[in-house]
Scaffold this active site. Structure first.
Site, PDB file in Angstrom:
ATOM      1  N   LYS A 139     -11.695   7.845   1.469  1.00  0.00           N
ATOM      2  CA  LYS A 139     -12.656   7.090   2.267  1.00  0.00           C
ATOM      3  C   LYS A 139     -12.254   7.127   3.738  1.00  0.00           C
ATOM      4  O   LYS A 139     -11.205   6.612   4.119  1.00  0.00           O
ATOM      5  CB  LYS A 139     -12.729   5.629   1.834  1.00  0.00           C
ATOM      6  CG  LYS A 139     -13.841   4.886   2.600  1.00  0.00           C
ATOM      7  CD  LYS A 139     -13.773   3.375   2.489  1.00  0.00           C
ATOM      8  CE  LYS A 139     -12.917   2.726   3.554  1.00  0.00           C
ATOM      9  NZ  LYS A 139     -13.489   2.782   4.914  1.00  0.00           N
ATOM     10  N   GLU A 187       1.213   3.910   5.573  1.00  0.00           N
ATOM     11  CA  GLU A 187       1.582   4.219   6.951  1.00  0.00           C
ATOM     12  C   GLU A 187       0.876   3.180   7.802  1.00  0.00           C
ATOM     13  O   GLU A 187      -0.341   3.229   7.965  1.00  0.00           O
ATOM     14  CB  GLU A 187       1.152   5.655   7.279  1.00  0.00           C
ATOM     15  CG  GLU A 187       1.952   6.267   8.400  1.00  0.00           C
ATOM     16  CD  GLU A 187       1.307   6.042   9.734  1.00  0.00           C
ATOM     17  OE1 GLU A 187       1.587   4.960  10.317  1.00  0.00           O
ATOM     18  OE2 GLU A 187       0.527   6.883  10.192  1.00  0.00           O
ATOM     19  N   CYS A 244      -0.716   4.432  16.153  1.00  0.00           N
ATOM     20  CA  CYS A 244       0.202   3.484  15.514  1.00  0.00           C
ATOM     21  C   CYS A 244       1.615   3.652  16.045  1.00  0.00           C
ATOM     22  O   CYS A 244       2.389   2.705  16.072  1.00  0.00           O
ATOM     23  CB  CYS A 244       0.167   3.651  14.006  1.00  0.00           C
ATOM     24  SG  CYS A 244       0.191   5.365  13.493  1.00  0.00           S
ATOM     25  N   GLU A 268       0.899  -5.681  17.823  1.00  0.00           N
ATOM     26  CA  GLU A 268       0.288  -4.381  18.049  1.00  0.00           C
ATOM     27  C   GLU A 268      -1.099  -4.573  18.664  1.00  0.00           C
ATOM     28  O   GLU A 268      -1.960  -5.248  18.092  1.00  0.00           O
ATOM     29  CB  GLU A 268       0.165  -3.626  16.722  1.00  0.00           C
ATOM     30  CG  GLU A 268      -0.367  -2.213  16.905  1.00  0.00           C
ATOM     31  CD  GLU A 268      -0.397  -1.412  15.611  1.00  0.00           C
ATOM     32  OE1 GLU A 268      -0.733  -1.986  14.561  1.00  0.00           O
ATOM     33  OE2 GLU A 268      -0.092  -0.205  15.662  1.00  0.00           O
TER      34      GLU A 268
END
Lengths: 301, 302, 482
Positions: free
Chosen positions: C188, C262, C296, C393
């Site tokens: 997906k 991840e 990331c 983040e």
């Protein structure tokens, strides 16, 4: 000139091809001007270049000039180029099959030889950016050093190609040798040289830099002393079972400590393809580098 | 000035070659189109030091060069002239009279160009010969042998002496980067030249390969920028040799703009040392105007 | 002295979109065919640079997911797991070559759909995606060399859920190793960036892969959850936020499903005083402003040794001024559009937090288009480890700068985070590099470079940045029973 079936078909005079050798990306005839006419299936193949020691010399010069920049290419790029060779071979597969038949192979055997040769090229294309991960190591030395070992190409390799398997034997050695970043000079099958000549035309149109692979035709008995004593050849891949010649080659090789690898396996067996053939023509280089010792707790410097 | 050789080195930052090459490549991804391209091409023309530095140079050749400098391509109106002509000292007087009141400067190589292997006395005489004939600019070479030996003070003082001998003429200091070996040394030589009073720093004589490259020029531009940040004083830059295509020249301008700023985008502060670049730029200008790709046969060679 | 003070500005240099072939509406790719959802709805995929609708995408249902998993299972049982490894490899090579042939088309779609600069999709995303397929194709018939003395076996059906920051590249990172190791796939893509995955489905058709080996279903988070929770999935591979990663880890904790995650990061990029400063500045730029900071492993926490702080910041601001923000399709654009309105809101929220926390705020002057989602490159100096902008983040072009004095101090601070994906170190001294790489608790360390990726190089995190590796020999393990 190449002979096909008779002189004229449907009244058309066929154009026969003059066979040449492959040195430094170009297609010269032998500097000696000599030829020989092998007859593997009873009928002459035509006038094949009978290369001399000077052709060996010129080829080694070309191979040496090409080697360092070939090795300096990224592994990924070498992989792409080997894959490209396979693509171009696939496009010429009918010609390869026909020539193998002309040289005495059955249709079925010829077809198998070609298909396996193409697959072999792809097999080693895949290894180009992988064999380092298999053979390299970070070595746990007992001092504050980062210590690692990697493979590097040996340099210029002289290949004496298989006599009976004129295409597959060739692909099975050229592919691992250049996958590892070496350049090579190949002495084609003496009695069945057509496949090697056509392969050189494939190589010339596959983004392989000139000089990385050089292909000569001629007699082992005449040339073995010259390539095995050549001081700028680093290794020899000897795919021939003439024991007397093998001993001679090994003895000549001593002068500059050439690595001589003798092969006698059945190349039609898929077990004969493996990354250890790449390793055969690599050196191992170990690097030591200090590791500063200041930790988060701040002790020691 | 009394600076130890080791402190020259200590005061000069190191550079990472891989990073420099990567940065230089990125300038080449800039796409320069339409009006920006035309303006850029004309700027390039106006920054060229049209050069002849051959052992076989004659009055005839220098006259032809000067004529070309004034009449780059008369078929196209409103073209700028080149910035300067660059010749050996014996031809300075002739070049001066040939370029006359065109505004084109006359530059002369001096100091035992291209090797620089001679005594300071002879080098200064060489400079004087050019200056006395009216040279507007002097292109000197540094003593690379002494530089490699670590005699940085010697290299510095020699440049300072030449600068003094130049009087009103502006001094371009050629580092001959192709002989320096590493970008760290290019940076060090740039810093020494700037400290010694160079008005321009220049990559190459054109006699040694590699000559100018984007990475080498970037390192020199960074030295110029750091000097400007620290002192407010501007120094010029001249890449020379190896730039023969308009597209590459435009990427040099991009690099100057993004590294130093637009105030450097004039021939007061930036030059190209080149002989064949002008015609390629002219061909691109005509291509921009007519839409048709051009042939070298239609552009005069002098 | 200056003869001309006129500015020399670049003209627009837009990449052409004429070559791109897109449908108005896309179904799912199941069992080798594009099929419309049974009962699902459609939603629009928009261009974040101008808010225009590019195509309609399917919001899939659980029934669609079930159909995809069934197709993948059947393909696994009947063909893919039984196929000679060499043949599997050849199919994957075909995908790699087709992607290379159609690279420009994919680059343009990636940029239209996701907002990233064409320079990056053209030079990074698409070539790397093709490279990944090429690399793993070669592994298919060589697995026994990667795991000596073992007989590695494929797992079955892999359910893969990927993010919107590198749409095609993440699809390649997931699909290539899964196929090479003999698994089949239900993937997906992220809801804002499904188009290149659907175009990849076309390539997979062109490559004549057996039907069902790769299945692609689109939609929002619920579709991802349906894949992860499907009882016939043997392996879950997820790239995305740490929050969702934790939900997935919990959801499958009672099952035998294998999993790799991840997740997020808050990487330290450390500049020592003996660094090559100009190249370090370039590394800072690449570290945080690459892909609008939607990375990331972005170097979002900058640590600068105090003795060079002023020089670094001055040069950094100077460099930031030359960054071009704007139309992602323009070949000169350095920073494109923020991927979605939602993400822009998050970034702006953090910029406000940074200001409120008292850090010094800097943005270079730059004009941005009136429509679309934009955020200029942003710098906060005078930041402390306890500031939220140094801890959380942001996933945008926002850099938080702290200073340090000693090696020990910076190691402590750099490791003082729940994340551990990556780190950067800048110093001219080799022994210091190796010290830093041995002490940093992060999965990827860049020394004197930043944000480098290669199919041959393993990527993945420590701690809350996830587990498992993608890329290289180590990336094979995630899809094999060894």
């Amino acid at each position: 000139m190449a002979k096909t079936n008779g002189a004229a078909k449907n009244g058309r005079i066929e154009v026969h091809k003059t066979y040449k050798v492959f040195i430094g990306g170009k297609f010269p005839r032998t500097e000696s001007g000599r030829y020989y006419s092998p007859q593997p299936a009873g009928q002459s193949l035509g006038n094949i270049c009978l290369c001399s020691r000077k052709d060996v010399r010129n080829s080694v010069v070309a191979a040496r000039a090409a080697q360092s920049s070939w090795a300096a290419r990224t592994a990924y790029n070498r992989g792409q180029i080997l894959y490209r060779i396979a693509e171009m071979m696939e496009g010429r597969s009918e010609q390869f099959v026909a020539e193998l038949q002309t040289q005495g192979m059955t249709a079925a055997a010829a077809k198998k030889e070609v298909v396996q040769s193409i697959d072999r090229m792809i097999y080693y294309a895949g290894w180009c950016d992988k064999y380092q991960q298999i053979f390299s190591a970070v070595n746990p030395v007992a001092s504050s050093h980062f210590n690692f070992s990697v493979l590097e190409p040996t340099g210029v390799v002289f290949v004496v190609a298989n006599e009976e398997s004129p295409l597959l034997g060739l692909a099975s050695l050229i592919a691992p040798i250049i996958a590892g970043g070496n350049s090579c000079v190949v002495l084609a099958s003496e009695s069945k040289p057509l496949s090697a000549i056509t392969l050189s035309e494939v190589l010339a149109t596959s983004d392989v830099p000139g000089g990385v692979v050089n292909i000569l035709t001629g007699l082992k008995s005449e040339l073995h002393e010259h390539f095995s004593s050549h001081m700028d050849v680093n290794a020899i891949a000897f795919d021939c079972n003439d024991q007397k010649m093998l001993v001679a080659v090994r003895e000549f090789a001593v002068e500059n400590v050439k690595r001589v690898k003798h092969y006698s396996q059945d190349w039609t067996d898929d077990e004969s393809q493996n990354p250890y053939l790449i390793q055969d023509f690599c050196e191992i280089k170990t690097t030591w580098h200090p590791i500063e010792q200041i930790s988060a707790s701040g002790s020691g410097y | 000035m009394n600076i130890s050789n080791s402190s020259f080195r200590a005061n000069s930052p190191t550079v990472d070659q891989v990073g420099v090459v990567e940065r230089a490549k990125r300038f080449q991804t800039r796409s320069i189109k339409k009006a920006a391209k035309m303006a850029g091409l004309k700027m390039v023309l106006n920054m060229i030091d049209l050069t002849t530095l051959e052992g076989m140079d004659t009055e005839g050749k220098v006259k032809q060069l000067c004529y070309k400098a004034r009449h780059l391509h008369d078929a196209v109106p409103d073209l700028p002239t080149v910035a300067a002509v660059c010749v050996y000292p014996p031809f300075v007087g002739l070049a001066k009279s040939e370029v006359a009141d065109s505004g084109i400067k006359v530059a002369s190589v001096a100091t035992a160009f291209p090797s620089g292997n001679s005594s300071l006395e002879i080098k200064l005489d060489d400079v004087k010969m050019a200056v006395d004939q009216g040279a507007d600019e002097i292109d000197m070479v540094i003593s690379r042998g002494r530089f490699h030996k670590g005699d940085y003070g010697f290299v510095h003082d020699e440049i300072a002496s030449v600068k003094e001998a130049c009087g009103a003429a502006r001094l371009k200091v050629i580092l001959e980067t192709g002989e320096l070996g590493t970008l760290d040394k290019v940076r060090l030589a740039s810093d020494i030249a700037i400290l010694a009073g160079a008005d321009f720093i220049k990559t190459s004589t054109g006699k040694i390969k590699p000559a100018a490259t984007l990475p080498v020029t970037l390192v020199m531009l960074e030295a110029i920028r750091d000097h400007y940040f620290n002192t407010g004083v501007m120094v010029g830059m001249k890449p020379a040799g190896g730039i023969s295509k308009a597209k590459l020249a435009l990427h040099y301008l991009i690099m100057v703009k993004e590294t130093l700023g637009e105030q450097w985008l004039t021939n007061q502060w930036f030059r190209f040392g080149a002989s064949s670049l002008a015609n390629d730029v002219l061909m691109q200008i005509v291509k921009q105007q007519t839409g048709a790709y051009q042939s070298a046969d239609y552009f005069s060679l002098d | 002295m200056n003869e001309s003070t006129a500015t020399w500005e670049l003209e627009p240099a837009p990449e052409s979109t004429a070559h791109v072939q897109l449908e108005k509406s896309y179904g799912n790719f199941i069992n080798g065919k594009f099929v419309e959802s049974a009962g699902g709805s459609k939603f629009s995929s928009t261009n974040p640079a101008n808010d225009k609708v590019i195509a309609e995408i399917t919001e899939s249902t659980e029934a669609d997911v079930d159909k995809a998993v069934k197709a993948a299972r059947a393909a696994y049982d009947k063909t893919w797991s039984k196929m000679e490894a060499k043949k599997r490899g050849k199919y994957i090579y075909r995908i790699a070559r087709l992607l290379q042939e159609r690279a420009r088309e994919f680059s343009v779609i990636e940029t239209m759909d996701g907002g990233k600069p064409i320079r990056e999709s053209r030079d990074v995303d698409i070539p790397l995606a093709a490279g990944h397929f090429f690399y793993y194709a070669g592994w298919a018939d060589k697995l026994s060399y990667a795991f000596p003395n073992r007989n590695p076996k494929s797992l079955g059906v892999a359910g893969q859920v990927i993010p919107w920051n590198f749409p095609l590249l993440m699809a390649a990172w997931k699909i290539a190793p899964a196929l090479a190791t003999g698994n089949t796939v239900v993937l997906k893509p992220a809801e804002t960036t499904s188009l290149t995955a659907l175009k990849l489905a076309e390539v997979i058709q062109q490559a004549e892969l057996p039907p069902g080996v790769v299945n692609i279903v689109t939609g929002h988070g619920e579709v991802g959850a349906a894949i992860v929770n499907h009882k016939n999935i043997d392996k879950v591979a997820f790239t995305g936020s740490t929050n969702v990663g934790k939900i997935i880890q919990k959801a499958i904790s009672g099952t035998k499903k294998r999993c790799t995650l991840e997740l997020g990061g808050k990487a330290a990029n450390i500049i020592f005083e003996d660094a090559t400063i100009d190249q370090a500045v370039e590394g800072i730029i690449n570290g945080i402003y690459f892909n609008q900071g939607h990375v990331c492993c972005a170097g979002s926490r900058l640590f600068v040794q105090e003795s060079v702080h002023d020089e670094v910041i001055r040069k950094l601001k100077h460099r930031m001024k030359s960054l071009i923000v704007g139309d992602p399709l323009d070949k000169n654009t350095d920073i494109g559009a923020i991927n979605s309105k939602e993400q822009l809101k998050t970034i702006n929220k953090y910029i406000e937090i940074g200001k409120q926390e008292g850090a010094d705020f800097y943005q270079p002057e730059c004009s941005v288009p009136s429509k679309g989602n934009w955020c200029p490159p942003t710098l906060f100096t005078n930041v402390a480890q306890s500031n939220r902008i140094a801890q959380e983040e942001i996933f945008g072009p926002v850099l938080a700068v702290q200073t340090f004095r000693t090696v020990s101090e910076v190691i402590k601070k750099a490791n003082n985070t729940p994340y551990g994906l990556s780190a950067g170190v800048w110093t001219d001294k080799g022994s210091k590099i190796f010290n830093m790489t041995s002490q940093m608790r992060a999965g990827v360390i860049w020394a004197n470079t930043y944000n480098k990726f290669d199919p041959a190089s393993p990527f993945g995190g420590y701690k809350e940045s996830g587990f498992g590796r993608e890329g290289g020999l180590h990336g094979l393990a995630a899809y094999l029973d060894v």
